[in-house]
Design an enzyme around this catalytic site. Structure first.
Site, PDB file in Angstrom:
ATOM      1  N   LYS A  73       0.836  -1.207   0.000  1.00  0.00           N
ATOM      2  CA  LYS A  73       0.000   0.000   0.000  1.00  0.00           C
ATOM      3  C   LYS A  73       0.865   1.250   0.000  1.00  0.00           C
ATOM      4  O   LYS A  73       1.874   1.325   0.702  1.00  0.00           O
ATOM      5  CB  LYS A  73      -0.903   0.027   1.230  1.00  0.00           C
ATOM      6  CG  LYS A  73      -1.852   1.222   1.242  1.00  0.00           C
ATOM      7  CD  LYS A  73      -2.672   1.284   2.494  1.00  0.00           C
ATOM      8  CE  LYS A  73      -1.867   1.832   3.664  1.00  0.00           C
ATOM      9  NZ  LYS A  73      -2.710   2.092   4.837  1.00  0.00           N
ATOM     10  N   ARG A 117     -10.399   0.867   6.902  1.00  0.00           N
ATOM     11  CA  ARG A 117      -9.803  -0.102   7.821  1.00  0.00           C
ATOM     12  C   ARG A 117      -9.323   0.582   9.093  1.00  0.00           C
ATOM     13  O   ARG A 117      -9.338  -0.011  10.170  1.00  0.00           O
ATOM     14  CB  ARG A 117      -8.719  -0.918   7.140  1.00  0.00           C
ATOM     15  CG  ARG A 117      -7.487  -0.202   6.627  1.00  0.00           C
ATOM     16  CD  ARG A 117      -6.477   0.061   7.713  1.00  0.00           C
ATOM     17  NE  ARG A 117      -5.128   0.216   7.228  1.00  0.00           N
ATOM     18  CZ  ARG A 117      -4.174   0.844   7.885  1.00  0.00           C
ATOM     19  NH1 ARG A 117      -4.449   1.457   9.033  1.00  0.00           N
ATOM     20  NH2 ARG A 117      -2.956   0.899   7.413  1.00  0.00           N
ATOM     21  N   THR A 144     -11.887  13.376   7.571  1.00  0.00           N
ATOM     22  CA  THR A 144     -12.436  12.095   7.137  1.00  0.00           C
ATOM     23  C   THR A 144     -12.435  11.071   8.259  1.00  0.00           C
ATOM     24  O   THR A 144     -13.427  10.385   8.496  1.00  0.00           O
ATOM     25  CB  THR A 144     -11.634  11.555   5.945  1.00  0.00           C
ATOM     26  OG1 THR A 144     -11.705  12.499   4.861  1.00  0.00           O
ATOM     27  CG2 THR A 144     -12.181  10.220   5.475  1.00  0.00           C
ATOM     28  N   GLN A 145     -11.309  10.932   8.975  1.00  0.00           N
ATOM     29  CA  GLN A 145     -11.253   9.948  10.048  1.00  0.00           C
ATOM     30  C   GLN A 145     -12.178  10.300  11.202  1.00  0.00           C
ATOM     31  O   GLN A 145     -12.774   9.407  11.819  1.00  0.00           O
ATOM     32  CB  GLN A 145      -9.826   9.773  10.550  1.00  0.00           C
ATOM     33  CG  GLN A 145      -9.061   8.664   9.869  1.00  0.00           C
ATOM     34  CD  GLN A 145      -9.799   7.331   9.856  1.00  0.00           C
ATOM     35  OE1 GLN A 145     -10.165   6.792  10.894  1.00  0.00           O
ATOM     36  NE2 GLN A 145     -10.033   6.803   8.665  1.00  0.00           N
ATOM     37  N   GLY A 229      -4.399   9.353  15.447  1.00  0.00           N
ATOM     38  CA  GLY A 229      -3.772  10.314  14.545  1.00  0.00           C
ATOM     39  C   GLY A 229      -2.264  10.256  14.513  1.00  0.00           C
ATOM     40  O   GLY A 229      -1.630  10.696  13.547  1.00  0.00           O
ATOM     41  N   ASP A 231       0.637   8.668  13.650  1.00  0.00           N
ATOM     42  CA  ASP A 231       1.204   7.562  12.873  1.00  0.00           C
ATOM     43  C   ASP A 231       2.586   7.891  12.306  1.00  0.00           C
ATOM     44  O   ASP A 231       3.062   7.230  11.394  1.00  0.00           O
ATOM     45  CB  ASP A 231       0.255   7.148  11.751  1.00  0.00           C
ATOM     46  CG  ASP A 231      -0.063   8.295  10.800  1.00  0.00           C
ATOM     47  OD1 ASP A 231       0.422   9.422  11.034  1.00  0.00           O
ATOM     48  OD2 ASP A 231      -0.809   8.066   9.828  1.00  0.00           O
ATOM     49  N   LYS A 235       4.085  13.351  15.376  1.00  0.00           N
ATOM     50  CA  LYS A 235       2.685  13.590  15.719  1.00  0.00           C
ATOM     51  C   LYS A 235       2.401  13.191  17.169  1.00  0.00           C
ATOM     52  O   LYS A 235       2.949  12.229  17.693  1.00  0.00           O
ATOM     53  CB  LYS A 235       1.762  12.812  14.785  1.00  0.00           C
ATOM     54  CG  LYS A 235       1.790  13.288  13.340  1.00  0.00           C
ATOM     55  CD  LYS A 235       0.817  12.478  12.522  1.00  0.00           C
ATOM     56  CE  LYS A 235       0.855  12.854  11.051  1.00  0.00           C
ATOM     57  NZ  LYS A 235      -0.077  12.015  10.264  1.00  0.00           N
TER      58      LYS A 235
END
Length: 333
Positions: A73, A117, A144-145, A229, A231, A235
């Site tokens: 991915k 996912r 979006t999340q 958030g 990742d 962050k």
């Protein structure tokens, strides 16, 4: 019938037509179990930072032993994109035959599978760690999340009130308007993150923040926090003291979270040690470790995203699309 030199090309719209949230939650749960059963071959993800354009690219390969395919991915986040009318997230997934390495499918999902996912993982975490009876939920973020996480949460927990906070009032107003079309709960915009978090039973943080948004003083007994958030190493959404007061810290992958997630910051500054991590989520699903054990427990789940989720979700999409004759075949020679 597909020929060996044909690759199934699927667009975002075609993928959306075959992938539901309920199915995503189901296969993501199976992916977590596989990850903690020794069936997952998951190298550490590659992270490419394009700082001058506020962009990041993650490359995640993965394979589950005994399955027909493996995937690679490529997912990106360019956080200035909305200013020019483009979505912040994008990407695609390449699916290959696990016996021959021959390409099977190109899923140009524009990050849709990643979004689904990731939301599914949040729902699985809540099912394991949130109280059975939930009145009030808070979401930090409006993207979006922040939308999909709450949609997924609603599949595993009933709740009456959703409190939302974001840095941009116009985005909060748009979020409230949009989510009122999807949920039958009361949706309330909040003037601060503190106001949203206090007295909530489930808190979802869904931002690309590089500085803590949730403070220890706001966290109450019985609260569950899903932090998804963080990742990449820079962050951070939770003050590290939040992890110190948690009764259970659960992660998707210890290896990843000590390098990327909220846990990374807390371990780095000495607030907690790796030994303070209670479990990986798959261990709870397999019955190897406990989930929530009391109404008073404070639980935190740090989700950095593991490729096992991409493998199971992309495989489901490929199988459904092939069965329903969705998409088009491209000859590769």
């Amino acid at each position: 019938m597909r020929r060996e030199n044909e690759v199934l090309l699927l667009t975002k719209e075609q993928i959306e037509s075959v992938l539901t949230m309920e199915d995503t939650i189901r296969v993501v749960e199976e992916g977590f179990k596989a990850f903690n059963s020794g069936k997952a071959v998951i190298p550490f993800p590659v992270s490419l930072q394009i700082q001058e354009n506020m962009g990041e690219v993650h490359i995640k390969p993965g394979y589950l032993k005994g399955t027909d395919t493996y995937c690679i991915k490529i997912a990106s986040g360019f956080y200035e994109n909305p200013k020019i009318g483009l979505p912040s997230g994008d990407g695609m997934i390449l699916l290959f035959d696990a016996k021959t390495g021959v390409p099977r499918s190109l899923l140009v999902d524009r990050a849709f599978i990643t979004h689904m996912r990731t939301a599914g993982a949040g729902a699985v975490a809540a099912r394991c760690l949130a109280k059975k009876s939930v009145e009030s939920v808070a979401v930090i973020g409006t993207g979006t999340q922040a939308r999909l996480q709450i949609e997924a949460l609603s599949k595993v927990r009933d709740f009456r009130v959703l409190k939302v906070w974001g840095r941009t009032p116009a985005n909060v107003a748009r979020y409230v308007e949009d989510m009122r079309q999807k949920l039958t709960v009361e949706i309330v915009p909040m003037s601060s993150a503190e106001e949203a978090v206090r007295n909530s039973e489930v808190v979802v943080t869904a931002t690309p923040s590089t500085s803590p948004l949730v403070k220890k003083e706001w966290v109450g007994k019985g609260m569950h926090i899903t932090a998804m958030g963080s990742d990449s190493p820079e962050k951070q959404e939770l003050e590290t003291e939040v992890l110190r007061i948690a009764d259970k810290i659960v992660v998707d992958s210890i290896e990843q979270c000590v390098k990327l997630g909220e846990v990374h910051h807390a371990v780095e500054d000495g607030t907690i040690s790796v030994e303070d991590i209670h479990a990986e989520l798959g261990e709870i699903l397999l019955g190897l470790k406990s989930g929530r054990e009391s109404e008073e427990e404070i639980t935190v789940c740090d989700l950095t995203g593991i490729a096992a989720q991409d493998v199971v979700t992309s495989q489901l999409v490929y199988e459904r699309a092939s069965k329903e004759k969705t998409g088009s075949y491209v000859t590769i020679g």
